[in-house]
Design a protein around this motif. Structure first.
Motif, short mmCIF file in Angstrom:
data_model
loop_
_atom_site.label_atom_id
_atom_site.label_comp_id
_atom_site.label_asym_id
_atom_site.label_seq_id
_atom_site.Cartn_x
_atom_site.Cartn_y
_atom_site.Cartn_z
N VAL A 183 0.85 -1.19 0.00
CA VAL A 183 0.00 0.00 0.00
C VAL A 183 0.89 1.24 0.00
O VAL A 183 1.89 1.29 0.70
CB VAL A 183 -0.93 0.02 1.23
N ILE A 184 0.49 2.23 -0.78
CA ILE A 184 1.19 3.51 -0.80
C ILE A 184 0.18 4.59 -0.45
O ILE A 184 -0.86 4.70 -1.09
CB ILE A 184 1.79 3.80 -2.19
N ASP A 185 0.48 5.36 0.58
CA ASP A 185 -0.33 6.52 0.97
C ASP A 185 0.59 7.72 0.92
O ASP A 185 1.62 7.74 1.59
CB ASP A 185 -0.89 6.38 2.38
N GLN A 186 0.22 8.71 0.13
CA GLN A 186 1.03 9.92 0.02
C GLN A 186 0.17 11.14 0.29
O GLN A 186 -0.74 11.44 -0.48
CB GLN A 186 1.68 10.04 -1.35
N PRO A 187 0.47 11.86 1.36
CA PRO A 187 -0.25 13.12 1.60
C PRO A 187 0.11 14.14 0.52
O PRO A 187 1.25 14.20 0.07
CB PRO A 187 0.25 13.57 2.96
N VAL A 188 -0.88 14.91 0.11
CA VAL A 188 -0.66 16.00 -0.84
C VAL A 188 -1.43 17.22 -0.35
O VAL A 188 -2.42 17.09 0.37
CB VAL A 188 -1.11 15.64 -2.29
N GLU A 189 -0.96 18.38 -0.74
CA GLU A 189 -1.70 19.60 -0.44
C GLU A 189 -2.55 19.94 -1.66
O GLU A 189 -2.03 20.10 -2.76
CB GLU A 189 -0.75 20.75 -0.15
N ALA A 190 -3.83 19.99 -1.47
CA ALA A 190 -4.77 20.29 -2.55
C ALA A 190 -5.30 21.71 -2.35
O ALA A 190 -5.74 22.05 -1.26
CB ALA A 190 -5.91 19.29 -2.56
N ARG A 191 -5.24 22.49 -3.37
CA ARG A 191 -5.81 23.84 -3.31
C ARG A 191 -7.19 23.77 -3.93
O ARG A 191 -7.36 23.47 -5.10
CB ARG A 191 -4.93 24.84 -4.04
N LEU A 192 -8.20 24.02 -3.13
CA LEU A 192 -9.59 23.95 -3.55
C LEU A 192 -9.94 25.19 -4.35
O LEU A 192 -9.81 26.30 -3.87
CB LEU A 192 -10.47 23.84 -2.30
N VAL A 193 -10.36 25.00 -5.60
CA VAL A 193 -10.67 26.12 -6.48
C VAL A 193 -12.15 26.42 -6.50
O VAL A 193 -12.56 27.56 -6.40
CB VAL A 193 -10.17 25.83 -7.92
N ALA A 194 -12.99 25.39 -6.59
CA ALA A 194 -14.43 25.62 -6.68
C ALA A 194 -15.16 24.54 -5.90
O ALA A 194 -15.20 23.41 -6.32
CB ALA A 194 -14.88 25.61 -8.13
N ALA A 195 -15.66 24.89 -4.78
CA ALA A 195 -16.49 24.00 -3.98
C ALA A 195 -16.90 24.74 -2.72
O ALA A 195 -16.41 25.82 -2.43
CB ALA A 195 -15.75 22.72 -3.63
N ALA A 196 -17.78 24.14 -1.97
CA ALA A 196 -18.16 24.73 -0.69
C ALA A 196 -18.05 23.64 0.35
O ALA A 196 -18.34 22.50 0.07
CB ALA A 196 -19.59 25.26 -0.77
N PRO A 197 -17.62 23.88 1.53
CA PRO A 197 -17.18 25.19 2.01
C PRO A 197 -15.83 25.57 1.39
O PRO A 197 -15.03 24.72 1.07
CB PRO A 197 -17.04 24.97 3.52
N ARG A 198 -15.61 26.83 1.23
CA ARG A 198 -14.37 27.30 0.61
C ARG A 198 -13.21 27.25 1.61
O ARG A 198 -13.30 27.78 2.70
CB ARG A 198 -14.54 28.72 0.09
N MET A 199 -12.16 26.58 1.18
CA MET A 199 -10.95 26.50 1.97
C MET A 199 -9.79 26.73 1.01
O MET A 199 -9.78 26.19 -0.09
CB MET A 199 -10.81 25.12 2.62
N PRO A 200 -8.81 27.55 1.39
CA PRO A 200 -7.72 27.83 0.46
C PRO A 200 -6.89 26.60 0.12
O PRO A 200 -6.53 26.39 -1.02
CB PRO A 200 -6.88 28.87 1.19
N SER A 201 -6.60 25.76 1.08
CA SER A 201 -5.91 24.51 0.80
C SER A 201 -6.32 23.48 1.83
O SER A 201 -6.68 23.81 2.96
CB SER A 201 -4.39 24.70 0.79
N ILE A 202 -6.29 22.24 1.42
CA ILE A 202 -6.70 21.16 2.30
C ILE A 202 -5.71 20.00 2.18
O ILE A 202 -5.14 19.78 1.11
CB ILE A 202 -8.12 20.66 1.97
N PRO A 203 -5.53 19.28 3.24
CA PRO A 203 -4.71 18.08 3.11
C PRO A 203 -5.55 17.00 2.43
O PRO A 203 -6.75 16.86 2.69
CB PRO A 203 -4.40 17.70 4.56
#
Length: 138
Positions: free
Chosen positions: A4-24
């Motif tokens: 199994v491979i699990d890799q955390p990434v930082e995702a920048r949310l562009v269009a969705a609600a609730p609005r968050m600038p970046s999410i793990p």
């Protein structure tokens, strides 16, 4: 060797609600499902308030680094050299996230070390899968 491979990434949310600038988020690959990858978003970033996991083809993620790919609920495309856009469509709405392309490349390289592209079929247990289908049909 882990299967199994699990890799955390930082995702920048562009269009969705609730609005968050970046999410793990987490990219996940499991030898037991060699054609697929999963991307999981934590509960605070979702409308339902629960973790949301999208499953799609590893090949789609790789091809999306080079050009726009996907016809269905998951679409992937490059955004310049350093970003990759993943678009997730559901009846509740559409979420568009940017991730660093280098993180995607590193994840795909790790998956290719575990299961080289084109050799996924060697890791399927078709007899077991067929037995499970037949068991459920009875």
């Amino acid at each position: 060797m882990s299967t199994v491979i699990d890799q955390p990434v930082e995702a920048r949310l562009v269009a969705a609600a609730p609005r968050m600038p970046s999410i793990p988020a987490t990219l996940h690959y499991d030898l037991s499902d060699p054609f697929a990858v999963r991307m999981t978003f934590p509960a605070p970033a979702t409308l339902e308030g629960v973790d949301v996991c999208w499953t799609f083809a590893r090949e789609l993620l790789a091809a999306g680094l080079r050009g726009a790919e996907g016809d269905g609920d998951v679409r992937v495309r490059p955004y310049g050299w350093d970003r990759t856009v993943l678009e997730f469509r559901a009846p509740e709405g559409t979420a568009v996230v940017h991730v660093r392309s280098e993180e995607v490349r590193r994840f795909l390289a790790a998956t290719a070390e575990l299961v080289p592209t084109g050799f996924e079929h060697l890791h399927l247990d078709l007899d077991h899968d067929l037995a499970e289908l037949m068991r459920d049909a009875c």
